[in-house]
Design a protein around this motif. Structure first.
Motif, PDB file in Angstrom:
ATOM      1  N   VAL A   1       0.846  -1.190   0.000  1.00  0.00           N
ATOM      2  CA  VAL A   1       0.000   0.000   0.000  1.00  0.00           C
ATOM      3  C   VAL A   1       0.887   1.248   0.000  1.00  0.00           C
ATOM      4  N   ILE A   2       0.586   2.178  -0.892  1.00  0.00           N
ATOM      5  CA  ILE A   2       1.337   3.425  -1.011  1.00  0.00           C
ATOM      6  C   ILE A   2       0.854   4.397   0.064  1.00  0.00           C
ATOM      7  N   GLY A   3       1.793   5.079   0.716  1.00  0.00           N
ATOM      8  CA  GLY A   3       1.461   5.974   1.818  1.00  0.00           C
ATOM      9  C   GLY A   3       1.001   7.349   1.376  1.00  0.00           C
ATOM     10  N   GLY A   4       0.068   7.922   2.147  1.00  0.00           N
ATOM     11  CA  GLY A   4      -0.298   9.316   1.978  1.00  0.00           C
ATOM     12  C   GLY A   4      -1.600   9.599   1.280  1.00  0.00           C
ATOM     13  N   GLY A   5      -2.212   8.606   0.672  1.00  0.00           N
ATOM     14  CA  GLY A   5      -3.498   8.837   0.015  1.00  0.00           C
ATOM     15  C   GLY A   5      -4.642   8.838   1.014  1.00  0.00           C
ATOM     16  N   ILE A   6      -5.759   9.438   0.639  1.00  0.00           N
ATOM     17  CA  ILE A   6      -6.937   9.427   1.511  1.00  0.00           C
ATOM     18  C   ILE A   6      -7.422   8.002   1.721  1.00  0.00           C
ATOM     19  N   LEU A   7      -7.344   7.205   0.668  1.00  0.00           N
ATOM     20  CA  LEU A   7      -7.674   5.785   0.755  1.00  0.00           C
ATOM     21  C   LEU A   7      -6.430   4.974   0.420  1.00  0.00           C
ATOM     22  N   PRO A   8      -6.327   3.753   0.955  1.00  0.00           N
ATOM     23  CA  PRO A   8      -5.160   2.944   0.610  1.00  0.00           C
ATOM     24  C   PRO A   8      -5.171   2.613  -0.885  1.00  0.00           C
ATOM     25  N   GLY A   9      -4.032   2.778  -1.516  1.00  0.00           N
ATOM     26  CA  GLY A   9      -3.913   2.473  -2.935  1.00  0.00           C
ATOM     27  C   GLY A   9      -2.616   1.741  -3.201  1.00  0.00           C
ATOM     28  N   LYS A  10      -2.548   1.139  -4.364  1.00  0.00           N
ATOM     29  CA  LYS A  10      -1.342   0.399  -4.729  1.00  0.00           C
ATOM     30  C   LYS A  10      -0.827   0.901  -6.066  1.00  0.00           C
ATOM     31  N   ALA A  11       0.467   0.839  -6.227  1.00  0.00           N
ATOM     32  CA  ALA A  11       1.104   1.255  -7.480  1.00  0.00           C
ATOM     33  C   ALA A  11       1.202   0.055  -8.415  1.00  0.00           C
TER      34      ALA A  11
END
Length: 157
Positions: A39-49
């Motif tokens: 999971v990529i840090g800092g988004g409002i929702l957890p997201g993946k690259a």
């Protein structure tokens, strides 16, 4: 944040008179390993690259002047890290290299393209990645320490 690391390094270098050949400087780095499952840090929702465009690293500079304790300046390509992760790193650097923990500056570049290193917006940090970052910070400082060389230091922009 990289600007603040550069400014600190410049101030240290400028405080040393050019005629003194006793300044020793070394640089090192260590690359973080990550993958698309994190999971990529800092988004409002957890997201993946999907894929990775560039390297994520810890880069370090160690500056030493005889008669003064050495200084380690580190920049990490992560969003941010809390002291519960960074204090043990500074203590390990002191233990293994003799650089006082109070003379270790660790900066995070605040990238939103690295796995999560802090709990934010309701999703947790990636503890395995955080442990890796801790180890890579120490590794980068060790590499910089091994590269310490006598002579003048120059800054290029």
């Amino acid at each position: 944040m990289r600007v603040s690391v550069i400014v600190v390094a410049m101030l240290i270098c400028l405080s040393i008179r050019a005629a003194e050949p006793t300044l020793r400087v070394g640089a090192g780095d260590a690359e973080f390993e990550c993958d698309d499952s994190m999971v990529i840090g800092g988004g409002i929702l957890p997201g993946k690259a999907v894929g990775q465009e560039g390297k994520l690293r810890a880069v370090a500079v160690v500056i030493e002047k005889p008669g003064s304790p050495p200084v380690a300046i580190v920049a990490c390509d992560v969003l941010m890290m809390n002291r519960d992760l960074l204090d043990p790193v500074a203590e390990e650097i002191e233990k293994t290299l003799g650089i006082p923990a109070s003379h270790v500056l660790i900066n995070c570049t605040h990238t939103h393209h690295a796995p999560s290193t802090c709990t934010v917006h309701g999703y947790p940090r990636d503890e395995l990645f955080c442990r890796q970052v801790q180890k890579k910070i120490v590794e980068a400082v060790k590499r910089a320490h091994l590269q310490l060389k006598d002579g003048g230091a120059t800054m290029h922009f």
